[in-house]
Design an enzyme around this catalytic site. Structure first.
Site, PDB file in Angstrom:
ATOM      1  N   LYS A   6       0.835  -1.208   0.000  1.00  0.00           N
ATOM      2  CA  LYS A   6       0.000   0.000   0.000  1.00  0.00           C
ATOM      3  C   LYS A   6       0.864   1.251   0.000  1.00  0.00           C
ATOM      4  O   LYS A   6       0.593   2.214  -0.725  1.00  0.00           O
ATOM      5  CB  LYS A   6      -0.939  -0.026   1.215  1.00  0.00           C
ATOM      6  CG  LYS A   6      -2.053  -1.052   1.059  1.00  0.00           C
ATOM      7  CD  LYS A   6      -2.778  -1.347   2.367  1.00  0.00           C
ATOM      8  CE  LYS A   6      -3.789  -2.474   2.148  1.00  0.00           C
ATOM      9  NZ  LYS A   6      -4.417  -2.927   3.400  1.00  0.00           N
TER      10      LYS A   6
ATOM     11  N   GLN B   6      -4.278  -1.241   9.673  1.00  0.00           N
ATOM     12  CA  GLN B   6      -4.242  -2.594   9.099  1.00  0.00           C
ATOM     13  C   GLN B   6      -4.827  -3.611  10.086  1.00  0.00           C
ATOM     14  O   GLN B   6      -4.440  -3.647  11.248  1.00  0.00           O
ATOM     15  CB  GLN B   6      -2.792  -2.957   8.736  1.00  0.00           C
ATOM     16  CG  GLN B   6      -2.642  -4.301   8.060  1.00  0.00           C
ATOM     17  CD  GLN B   6      -3.307  -4.369   6.689  1.00  0.00           C
ATOM     18  OE1 GLN B   6      -3.215  -3.442   5.885  1.00  0.00           O
ATOM     19  NE2 GLN B   6      -3.983  -5.468   6.420  1.00  0.00           N
TER      20      GLN B   6
ATOM     21  N   ASP C  98     -10.706   3.184   4.308  1.00  0.00           N
ATOM     22  CA  ASP C  98     -10.989   1.748   4.311  1.00  0.00           C
ATOM     23  C   ASP C  98     -12.496   1.491   4.247  1.00  0.00           C
ATOM     24  O   ASP C  98     -12.927   0.374   3.959  1.00  0.00           O
ATOM     25  CB  ASP C  98     -10.453   1.131   5.621  1.00  0.00           C
ATOM     26  CG  ASP C  98      -9.409   0.062   5.363  1.00  0.00           C
ATOM     27  OD1 ASP C  98      -9.267  -0.352   4.206  1.00  0.00           O
ATOM     28  OD2 ASP C  98      -8.744  -0.342   6.329  1.00  0.00           O
TER      29      ASP C  98
END
Ligand code: NAD
Length: 266
Positions: free
Chosen positions: A23, A67, A90
């Protein structure tokens, strides 16, 4: 302005470390400002929330991604709810989940299901009126995937069925699917005989399977048995290389939009 993405990694889960690196690399390649906050596994929930608060307040950061999975002593729910919805690229915050279900377009859709939809659109797959069967009902993939595909808009308008661990006669459902999206977290779980001839099969799964012949001692396989399903499907995504890169692409897209929204440009 330069869109800024902060990725927060707690602990040393090897798969998470790979995702976080990918990412950060992709956002840098796209010319974004990118920071990775690496925290030890022993970080407390309160310490992690402090970091989130700092990023929430930082004007150079437009998107924040924590994460998952987090160490067991930290509540993912609490952390997800702490990220400002405007920076929640997200798409996991309940505000964004609610907007997605309502069909409001000013929120952020979770990256993996959004990437699957984008794949379908870019490949010219007809979704309107299609039977779309989703295997899996997680908040990260299955549920938002269903919410996206049932909306009254281009790239959606499908008739959606969601299957899960308590579904009886799974194959009976999957064999009806014009579009079959599999996110069950089980290696090679859906096989050729479970696929309708001519179907479009999207394999979301990423599973590490031990393999002594592989350099790293494992290989990555999807939730679909690619070899048998490709014989029946019209289109099928590979693992690795299918949905995974799309997830990252959608993360960048959400971050650019978060930056635009912060500047009143979108
Ligand atoms: P999860 O474990 O949270 O959910 C799995 C779902 O599958 C559950 O809802 C469960 O009900 C369902 N399921 C389990 N066994 C089943 C069965 N026998 N029949 C029918 N349904 C069954 O997993 P997740 O987070 O949704 O991830 C699913 C897969 O997708 C995993 O392999 C994960 O690694 C992968 N994934 C990939 C990406 C990507 O970027 N490509 C992103 C997220 C997740």
């Amino acid at each position: 302005m330069r869109p800024g993405l902060a990725v927060v990694l707690v602990g040393d889960d090897p798969a998470s470390a790979v995702y976080v690196r990918a990412k950060a690399k992709a956002s840098e390649e796209a010319g974004m400002y990118s920071i990775t906050v690496r925290l030890p596994a022993a970080t407390t929930e309160a310490e992690l929330l402090q970091h989130v608060d700092q990023l929430n307040a930082d004007p150079s950061i437009h998107g924040i991604l924590v994460q998952m999975p987090l160490p067991k002593h930290i509540s993912a729910e609490v952390v997800i709810r702490r990220v400002r919805p405007e920076k929640d690229v997200d798409g996991f915050h309940p505000v964004n989940a609610g907007k997605l279900l309502n069909g409001d377009t000013d929120g952020f859709a979770p990256c993996t299901p959004a990437g699957v939809q984008e794949l379908l659109v870019r490949c010219g797959v007809k979704t309107k009126g299609a039977e779309c069967v989703i295997v899996g009902r997680s908040s990260i993939v299955g549920k938002p995937m269903a919410a996206l595909m049932m909306q009254d808009r281009p790239g959606a308008n499908a008739t959606v069925t969601v299957c899960h661990s308590r579904t009886t006669d799974l194959a009976g459902h999957t064999k009806r699917a014009d579009i079959l999206i599999v996110a069950a977290g089980r290696p090679k779980f859906v096989t050729g005989p479970m696929v309708k001839p001519g179907a479009v099969v999207i394999d979301v799964g990423i599973n590490r399977v031990d393999d002594a012949r592989a350099k790293r001692g494992y290989i990555l396989v999807g939730d679909v048995d690619f070899a048998s399903a490709r014989e029946v499907a019209r289109l099928i995504t590979p693992v690795p290389g299918g949905v995974g890169p799309m997830t990252i692409a959608m993360l960048l897209k959400n971050t650019v939009r978060a930056a635009q929204l912060s500047a009143g440009l979108a």
